[in-house]
Design a protein around this motif. Structure first.
Motif, mmCIF file in Angstrom:
data_model
loop_
_atom_site.group_PDB
_atom_site.id
_atom_site.type_symbol
_atom_site.label_atom_id
_atom_site.label_comp_id
_atom_site.label_asym_id
_atom_site.label_seq_id
_atom_site.Cartn_x
_atom_site.Cartn_y
_atom_site.Cartn_z
ATOM 1 N N SER A 147 0.826 -1.330 -0.097
ATOM 2 C CA SER A 147 0.173 0.603 -0.123
ATOM 3 C C SER A 147 0.281 0.916 0.218
ATOM 4 O O SER A 147 0.293 2.035 -0.854
ATOM 5 C CB SER A 147 -1.101 -0.292 1.446
ATOM 6 O OG SER A 147 -1.701 -0.528 1.319
ATOM 7 N N LEU A 148 2.215 1.345 0.663
ATOM 8 C CA LEU A 148 2.848 2.223 0.680
ATOM 9 C C LEU A 148 3.280 2.563 -0.490
ATOM 10 O O LEU A 148 3.866 3.823 -0.772
ATOM 11 C CB LEU A 148 3.645 2.548 2.525
ATOM 12 C CG LEU A 148 4.573 3.188 2.672
ATOM 13 C CD1 LEU A 148 3.898 4.562 2.216
ATOM 14 C CD2 LEU A 148 5.632 3.320 3.240
ATOM 15 N N VAL A 149 4.044 1.696 -1.324
ATOM 16 C CA VAL A 149 4.655 1.460 -2.974
ATOM 17 C C VAL A 149 3.978 2.377 -2.895
ATOM 18 O O VAL A 149 4.215 3.103 -4.199
ATOM 19 C CB VAL A 149 5.454 0.712 -2.919
ATOM 20 C CG1 VAL A 149 5.486 0.023 -4.603
ATOM 21 C CG2 VAL A 149 6.560 -0.642 -1.671
ATOM 22 N N ASP A 150 2.652 1.058 -3.171
ATOM 23 C CA ASP A 150 1.517 2.151 -4.449
ATOM 24 C C ASP A 150 1.080 3.097 -4.870
ATOM 25 O O ASP A 150 1.054 4.170 -5.467
ATOM 26 C CB ASP A 150 0.633 1.463 -4.219
ATOM 27 C CG ASP A 150 0.591 -0.393 -4.825
ATOM 28 O OD1 ASP A 150 1.528 -0.317 -5.734
ATOM 29 O OD2 ASP A 150 -0.257 -0.775 -4.231
ATOM 30 N N LEU A 151 0.895 3.934 -2.919
ATOM 31 C CA LEU A 151 1.138 5.409 -2.912
ATOM 32 C C LEU A 151 1.582 6.340 -2.725
ATOM 33 O O LEU A 151 1.914 7.120 -3.989
ATOM 34 C CB LEU A 151 0.286 5.762 -1.251
ATOM 35 C CG LEU A 151 -0.162 7.067 -0.709
ATOM 36 C CD1 LEU A 151 -0.991 7.277 -2.094
ATOM 37 C CD2 LEU A 151 -0.072 7.113 0.651
ATOM 38 N N SER A 152 2.903 5.958 -2.323
ATOM 39 C CA SER A 152 4.352 6.687 -3.335
ATOM 40 C C SER A 152 4.479 6.690 -4.446
ATOM 41 O O SER A 152 4.763 7.752 -4.903
ATOM 42 C CB SER A 152 5.566 6.073 -2.226
ATOM 43 O OG SER A 152 6.116 5.435 -1.940
ATOM 44 N N SER A 153 3.790 5.565 -4.939
ATOM 45 C CA SER A 153 4.095 5.618 -7.018
ATOM 46 C C SER A 153 3.546 6.676 -7.536
ATOM 47 O O SER A 153 3.791 7.352 -7.866
ATOM 48 C CB SER A 153 4.096 4.095 -7.416
ATOM 49 O OG SER A 153 5.620 3.290 -6.521
#
Length: 186
Positions: free
Chosen positions: A13-19
Motif C-alpha cells: 500500500s505504501l509503495v503504491d501510494l508513494s508511486s
C-alpha cells in the motif's frame, strides 16, 4: 517476522501510494532510515511493541523522532499505523517495503564479505563483473569478517559463493575427521 502477510500488505500500500504521488524515492529513503533506526536502537523497537505505552504517547514520541526528518507520506503512514495499533510491525513493514522497492526498480542486492576492507576501485570491479551476468542493477554491500582469514563470501538472491580460506580449512578438517585415506593404505 511476526506477521509477514501484514507487513507485505502495508508495504505494498505504501509503495503504491508513494508511486502514485511521485514520492517513491523519498519514502524509500525514509524506510532505509527506519531500518537503520530499528537495528541501531532497540529501545525504539521496544517502545513500538510495548503494550504498556499508550498509543497517544507513542504518537508523541514518534513525532518527536521523525518530524522534519521524514516525508509527509511517511509521517502520515506512521500515524495510521499507530491509530490501527500496528506500530509494532513498523520494522518489518520497512524491511518489506525495501524488498518490494528493489523488485519494482529491478535491483538485486549482493553482499560481499572479506577478511579485510576493500577499496572502492576493487568493489566497483566486482560490481561490474556481477552485473555483467544479469540485466538487473546491482546494489553491492561490503562487509568485513576477520574470521574468514582470506578470500571472500559472495551472497546474492539466496545463492552463496564461499571462496574463503576459513571454508577451505574447515573442508580439510572434515576430510581428516572422516579419515578417508586410511582404507587405501591397507
Amino acid at each position: 517476522m511476526q506477521n509477514p502477510r501484514l507487513a507485505s500488505r502495508y508495504a505494498k500500500s505504501l509503495v503504491d501510494l508513494s508511486s502514485e504521488k511521485g514520492q517513491l524515492e523519498a519514502v524509500n529513503a525514509d524506510m532505509q532510515f527506519m531500518q537503520q533506526l530499528s537495528k541501531s536502537n532497540p529501545d525504539v523497537v521496544a517502545l513500538l511493541k510495548s503494550p504498556i505505552v499508550k498509543p497517544d504517547k507513542k504518537q508523541q514520541i514518534l513525532s518527536a523522532i521523525f518530524d522534519g526528518k521524514v516525508n509527509t507520506i511517511t509521517a502520515a503512514f506512521i500515524k495510521l499505523l499507530v491509530a490501527k495499533g500496528r506500530e509494532g510491525n513498523l520494522p518489518e513493514i520497512a524491511q518489506e517495503f525495501s524488498k518490494q522497492y528493489d523488485v519494482l526498480k529491478n535491483i538485486s542486492k549482493v553482499k560481499i564479505t572479506t577478511a579485510v576492507p576493500m577499496d572502492a576501485a576493487v568493489l566497483e570491479v566486482i560490481k561490474n563483473k556481477v552485473q555483467a551476468g544479469t540485466d538487473k542493477k546491482i546494489a553491492l554491500e561490503a562487509a568485513v569478517n576477520p574470521e574468514l582469514i582470506g578470500g571472500f563470501v559472495l551472497e546474492s538472491n539466496n545463492t552463496l559463493f564461499d571462496a574463503s580460506v576459513l571454508r577451505d580449512l574447515n573442508d580439510i578438517k572434515k576430510q581428516f575427521a572422516e579419515n578417508i585415506y586410511v582404507h587405501s593404505i591397507k
